[in-house]
Scaffold this motif. Structure first.
Motif, short mmCIF file in Angstrom:
data_model
loop_
_atom_site.label_atom_id
_atom_site.label_comp_id
_atom_site.label_asym_id
_atom_site.label_seq_id
_atom_site.Cartn_x
_atom_site.Cartn_y
_atom_site.Cartn_z
N GLY A 1 2.25 2.65 -8.71
CA GLY A 1 0.86 2.25 -8.93
C GLY A 1 0.69 0.84 -9.46
N TRP A 2 1.70 0.33 -10.14
CA TRP A 2 1.63 -1.02 -10.70
C TRP A 2 1.45 -2.07 -9.61
CZ3 TRP A 2 5.15 -4.67 -9.18
CH2 TRP A 2 6.29 -4.21 -8.55
N GLU B 1 3.23 5.38 -18.23
CA GLU B 1 4.31 6.00 -17.46
C GLU B 1 5.60 5.95 -18.29
OE1 GLU B 1 2.47 4.56 -13.18
OE2 GLU B 1 4.04 3.36 -14.12
N GLY C 1 -0.58 -2.12 -7.30
CA GLY C 1 -2.00 -2.37 -7.07
C GLY C 1 -2.57 -3.44 -7.99
N ASP C 2 -1.86 -3.74 -9.08
CA ASP C 2 -2.33 -4.71 -10.06
C ASP C 2 -1.81 -6.12 -9.81
OD1 ASP C 2 -3.48 -2.51 -11.30
OD2 ASP C 2 -1.83 -2.28 -12.73
N ARG D 1 0.90 1.37 -18.56
CA ARG D 1 0.26 2.31 -17.63
C ARG D 1 0.43 3.76 -18.08
NH1 ARG D 1 -1.32 0.69 -12.87
NH2 ARG D 1 -0.76 2.67 -11.89
N ASP E 1 0.83 -1.21 0.00
CA ASP E 1 0.00 0.00 0.00
C ASP E 1 0.86 1.26 0.00
OD1 ASP E 1 -2.31 -1.54 0.02
OD2 ASP E 1 -2.41 -1.57 2.22
N ALA F 1 2.36 1.68 -3.45
CA ALA F 1 1.37 2.14 -4.43
C ALA F 1 1.19 3.66 -4.36
CB ALA F 1 0.04 1.44 -4.19
N ALA F 2 1.46 4.26 -3.21
CA ALA F 2 1.30 5.70 -3.05
C ALA F 2 2.45 6.49 -3.68
CB ALA F 2 1.18 6.05 -1.57
N HIS G 1 5.22 7.74 -6.52
CA HIS G 1 5.23 7.95 -7.97
C HIS G 1 5.86 6.73 -8.63
CE1 HIS G 1 5.63 9.81 -11.86
NE2 HIS G 1 6.93 9.60 -11.84
#
Length: 127
Positions: free
Chosen positions: A38-39, A98, A41-42, A96, A29, A32-33, A35
């Motif tokens: 985010g990946w 990015e 989370g997948d 994504r 978690d 995921a926060a 920069h």
């Protein structure tokens, strides 16, 4: 050229060590926060931790075999494995959107390819 290869290996080892510590010891978690995180989370926690351990092993594999003169062929083998890892990272970040992070992964890939080329080729460690 030997100095350039050692420098590239050291830089890449620092990158691998940093990423490995982060992925292994920071919660999914929290990652995921960040920069570019985010990946996470997948994918599952186990996948993130596995990548972290692989990166820690890569940090060791880029330096220790040559520094200790124990199976120095593991340095270019580790570099090739890093190339494969960076291809996966580029695909993930590209999907994504990015693209700046995918570009950074391309730089890391180029460093690893340079190490593999040099250490498998003209500047290989001799026994």
């Amino acid at each position: 050229m030997n100095l350039a290869l050692w420098t590239a290996a050291a830089l890449l080892a620092v990158v691998a060590l940093t990423g490995g510590i982060t992925k292994t010891f920071v919660s999914k978690d929290t990652l995921a926060a960040f920069h570019g995180g985010g990946w996470t989370g997948d994918v599952g926690v186990g996948f993130v931790k596995t990548l972290g351990v692989l990166e820690l092993l890569a940090a060791l594999g880029l330096i220790l075999p040559a520094a200790l003169a124990v199976a120095p062929v593991l340095v270019p083998v580790t570099a090739v494995c890093w190339v494969v890892l960076m291809i996966g990272a580029m695909i993930t970040h590209g999907r994504r959107g990015e693209f700046a992070l995918a570009g950074l992964n391309l730089i890391y890939l180029a460093l690893a390819a340079f190490i593999a080329w040099g250490r498998f080729g003209p500047w290989a460690f001799t026994a």
